[in-house]
Enzyme design. Structure first.
Site, PDB file in Angstrom:
ATOM      1  N   TYR A 173     -18.851 -52.637  26.967  1.00  0.00           N
ATOM      2  CA  TYR A 173     -18.484 -51.657  25.938  1.00  0.00           C
ATOM      3  C   TYR A 173     -16.969 -51.440  25.921  1.00  0.00           C
ATOM      4  O   TYR A 173     -16.344 -51.427  24.856  1.00  0.00           O
ATOM      5  CB  TYR A 173     -19.216 -50.337  26.197  1.00  0.00           C
ATOM      6  CG  TYR A 173     -19.026 -49.302  25.105  1.00  0.00           C
ATOM      7  CD1 TYR A 173     -19.693 -49.417  23.884  1.00  0.00           C
ATOM      8  CD2 TYR A 173     -18.179 -48.207  25.276  1.00  0.00           C
ATOM      9  CE1 TYR A 173     -19.522 -48.476  22.877  1.00  0.00           C
ATOM     10  CE2 TYR A 173     -18.004 -47.259  24.276  1.00  0.00           C
ATOM     11  CZ  TYR A 173     -18.682 -47.392  23.078  1.00  0.00           C
ATOM     12  OH  TYR A 173     -18.500 -46.459  22.074  1.00  0.00           O
TER      13      TYR A 173
ATOM     14  N   SER B 116     -12.803 -46.242  20.425  1.00  0.00           N
ATOM     15  CA  SER B 116     -13.323 -45.223  21.352  1.00  0.00           C
ATOM     16  C   SER B 116     -12.199 -44.901  22.344  1.00  0.00           C
ATOM     17  O   SER B 116     -11.241 -45.675  22.476  1.00  0.00           O
ATOM     18  CB  SER B 116     -14.511 -45.819  22.108  1.00  0.00           C
ATOM     19  OG  SER B 116     -14.868 -45.018  23.214  1.00  0.00           O
TER      20      SER B 116
HETATM   21  P1  NAP Z   1     -25.310 -43.655  16.579  1.00  0.00           P
HETATM   22  O1  NAP Z   1     -25.699 -42.302  16.098  1.00  0.00           O
HETATM   23  O2  NAP Z   1     -26.220 -44.405  17.484  1.00  0.00           O
HETATM   24  O3  NAP Z   1     -24.943 -44.553  15.305  1.00  0.00           O
HETATM   25  C1  NAP Z   1     -24.694 -45.917  15.410  1.00  0.00           C
HETATM   26  C2  NAP Z   1     -24.963 -46.535  14.065  1.00  0.00           C
HETATM   27  O4  NAP Z   1     -24.636 -47.940  14.128  1.00  0.00           O
HETATM   28  C3  NAP Z   1     -26.417 -46.422  13.639  1.00  0.00           C
HETATM   29  O5  NAP Z   1     -26.466 -46.008  12.287  1.00  0.00           O
HETATM   30  C4  NAP Z   1     -26.930 -47.835  13.776  1.00  0.00           C
HETATM   31  O6  NAP Z   1     -27.922 -48.024  12.837  1.00  0.00           O
HETATM   32  C5  NAP Z   1     -25.666 -48.659  13.492  1.00  0.00           C
HETATM   33  N1  NAP Z   1     -25.752 -50.023  13.988  1.00  0.00           N
HETATM   34  C6  NAP Z   1     -25.934 -50.446  15.268  1.00  0.00           C
HETATM   35  N2  NAP Z   1     -25.977 -51.781  15.308  1.00  0.00           N
HETATM   36  C7  NAP Z   1     -25.817 -52.222  14.028  1.00  0.00           C
HETATM   37  C8  NAP Z   1     -25.765 -53.501  13.424  1.00  0.00           C
HETATM   38  N3  NAP Z   1     -25.913 -54.627  14.130  1.00  0.00           N
HETATM   39  N4  NAP Z   1     -25.579 -53.573  12.097  1.00  0.00           N
HETATM   40  C9  NAP Z   1     -25.442 -52.462  11.359  1.00  0.00           C
HETATM   41  N5  NAP Z   1     -25.484 -51.223  11.866  1.00  0.00           N
HETATM   42  C10 NAP Z   1     -25.674 -51.108  13.199  1.00  0.00           C
HETATM   43  O7  NAP Z   1     -23.928 -43.583  17.355  1.00  0.00           O
HETATM   44  P2  NAP Z   1     -22.512 -42.904  17.033  1.00  0.00           P
HETATM   45  O8  NAP Z   1     -22.162 -42.173  18.256  1.00  0.00           O
HETATM   46  O9  NAP Z   1     -22.480 -42.243  15.722  1.00  0.00           O
HETATM   47  O10 NAP Z   1     -21.614 -44.231  17.039  1.00  0.00           O
HETATM   48  C11 NAP Z   1     -20.849 -44.642  15.937  1.00  0.00           C
HETATM   49  C12 NAP Z   1     -19.657 -45.402  16.469  1.00  0.00           C
HETATM   50  O11 NAP Z   1     -18.856 -44.521  17.257  1.00  0.00           O
HETATM   51  C13 NAP Z   1     -20.005 -46.588  17.396  1.00  0.00           C
HETATM   52  O12 NAP Z   1     -19.142 -47.664  17.102  1.00  0.00           O
HETATM   53  C14 NAP Z   1     -19.725 -46.036  18.789  1.00  0.00           C
HETATM   54  O13 NAP Z   1     -19.406 -47.042  19.702  1.00  0.00           O
HETATM   55  C15 NAP Z   1     -18.533 -45.140  18.484  1.00  0.00           C
HETATM   56  N6  NAP Z   1     -18.265 -44.086  19.470  1.00  0.00           N
HETATM   57  C16 NAP Z   1     -19.194 -43.134  19.764  1.00  0.00           C
HETATM   58  C17 NAP Z   1     -18.890 -42.147  20.704  1.00  0.00           C
HETATM   59  C18 NAP Z   1     -19.873 -41.082  21.073  1.00  0.00           C
HETATM   60  O14 NAP Z   1     -19.661 -40.391  22.088  1.00  0.00           O
HETATM   61  N7  NAP Z   1     -20.922 -40.839  20.308  1.00  0.00           N
HETATM   62  C19 NAP Z   1     -17.635 -42.158  21.328  1.00  0.00           C
HETATM   63  C20 NAP Z   1     -16.714 -43.138  21.001  1.00  0.00           C
HETATM   64  C21 NAP Z   1     -17.030 -44.101  20.061  1.00  0.00           C
HETATM   65  P3  NAP Z   1     -29.084 -49.142  12.926  1.00  0.00           P
HETATM   66  O15 NAP Z   1     -29.415 -49.325  14.376  1.00  0.00           O
HETATM   67  O16 NAP Z   1     -30.148 -48.643  12.058  1.00  0.00           O
HETATM   68  O17 NAP Z   1     -28.452 -50.338  12.315  1.00  0.00           O
END
Ligand code: NAP
Length: 252
Positions: free
Chosen positions: A156, A143
């Site tokens: 985080y 991130s």
């Molecule tokens: P999201 O839509 O909430 O997706 C997160 C995914 O991770 C979900 O499919 C969730 O599914 C899965 N997950 C969470 N805990 C888990 C576990 N213990 N085992 C397996 N799967 C798990 O969020 P996103 O924004 O796409 O995030 C994806 C990645 O991008 C994350 O690492 C986040 O930190 C990073 N990120 C996001 C942003 C942003 O602004 N959106 C910015 C920088 C980085 P389940 O809960 O069903 O398992």
């Protein structure tokens, strides 16, 4: 010819947001894709979307904090499609806003277990498989919080800095053994995680937009495009990097 024809890709957190967009893109480019996340409903929705678009995909229920789940995910991938060439270790959670002394040990453990140990377990078993099978490519999701600090989000921020440390270390360890490892560092991307972060509050969203010099938030497909490129042969000389895809956020 599609860039990933005959390749097999695994995506953790593939049931939502960035993971879903990347799984769809891999499939569009010819890969067979395995989705690993906890929610079966969300994972199967991604599989349906891929199949409706004419691609190949399968779901394997996975909690990345459980090493036996990761081993099963890799076995499921190899049993389903005959190999594992590309892994996107993307599952992650955010933390509740609180100053560093007010964060709880439970929050710290939860975030570190999923965001850091989950990536480490994933790489541990993926690398084992790739070493024995001629190599592969891994991308981890860090991130902009892996590059700079964010007041109110110590667990985080610490977790995403750690993902970059794991990425660089493993990349150096296996550089000569045909395993290429990098990370992506997204800015604020429009996903359910971000919705949770803003709590649906429009002024928080506008504030976040104002922090991105480009003047808007990112879209999941904009991260997917970078991940798929990093996993392609076009990025053959890119190794051990955390690539910021952030509308200029960290350029200031
Ligand atoms: P999201 O839509 O909430 O997706 C997160 C995914 O991770 C979900 O499919 C969730 O599914 C899965 N997950 C969470 N805990 C888990 C576990 N213990 N085992 C397996 N799967 C798990 O969020 P996103 O924004 O796409 O995030 C994806 C990645 O991008 C994350 O690492 C986040 O930190 C990073 N990120 C996001 C942003 C942003 O602004 N959106 C910015 C920088 C980085 P389940 O809960 O069903 O398992």
């Amino acid at each position: 010819m599609s860039r990933f024809e005959g390749k097999v890709a695994l995506v953790t957190g593939g049931g939502s947001g960035i993971g879903r967009a990347t799984a769809l893109k891999f499939a569009l480019e010819g890969a067979s894709v395995v989705i690993g996340n906890r929610s079966e409903k969300a994972g199967r929705e991604t599989v349906d979307l891929i199949e409706q678009a004419g691609g190949k995909a399968s779901f394997c229920r996975t909690d990345v904090t459980k090493p036996e789940n990761i081993r099963d995910l890799i076995k499921h991938t190899v049993d389903s499609y005959g190999g594992l060439h590309v892994a996107f270790n993307n599952a992650g959670v955010d933390d509740p806003q609180a100053m560093t002394p007010e964060q709880t040990a439970d929050t710290f453990d939860l975030v570190m277990n999923i965001n850091v140990k989950g990536v480490w377990y994933s790489m541990k078993y993926e690398i084992e498989h790739m070493l024995a099978n001629g190599g592969g490519v891994i991308v981890n999701t860090s991130s902009i919080a892996g590059l700079i600090g964010f007041p109110g989000h110590a667990p985080y921020v610490a977790s995403k800095h750690a993902v970059l440390g794991l990425t660089k270390t493993a990349a150096l360890e296996y550089a000569k053994q045909r395993i290429r490892i990098n990370a992506v560092c997204p800015g604020a991307i429009e996903t359910p995680l971000l919705e949770n972060f803003t709590g649906g509050d429009n002024s928080t969203r506008q504030y976040l937009e104002s922090l991105h010099p480009i003047g808007r938030l990112g879209k999941p497909h904009e991260i997917a495009d970078a991940v798929v490129w990093l996993c392609s042969d076009e990025a053959a000389f890119v190794l051990g990097q955390g690539i910021a895809i952030d509308g200029g956020f960290t350029a200031i």
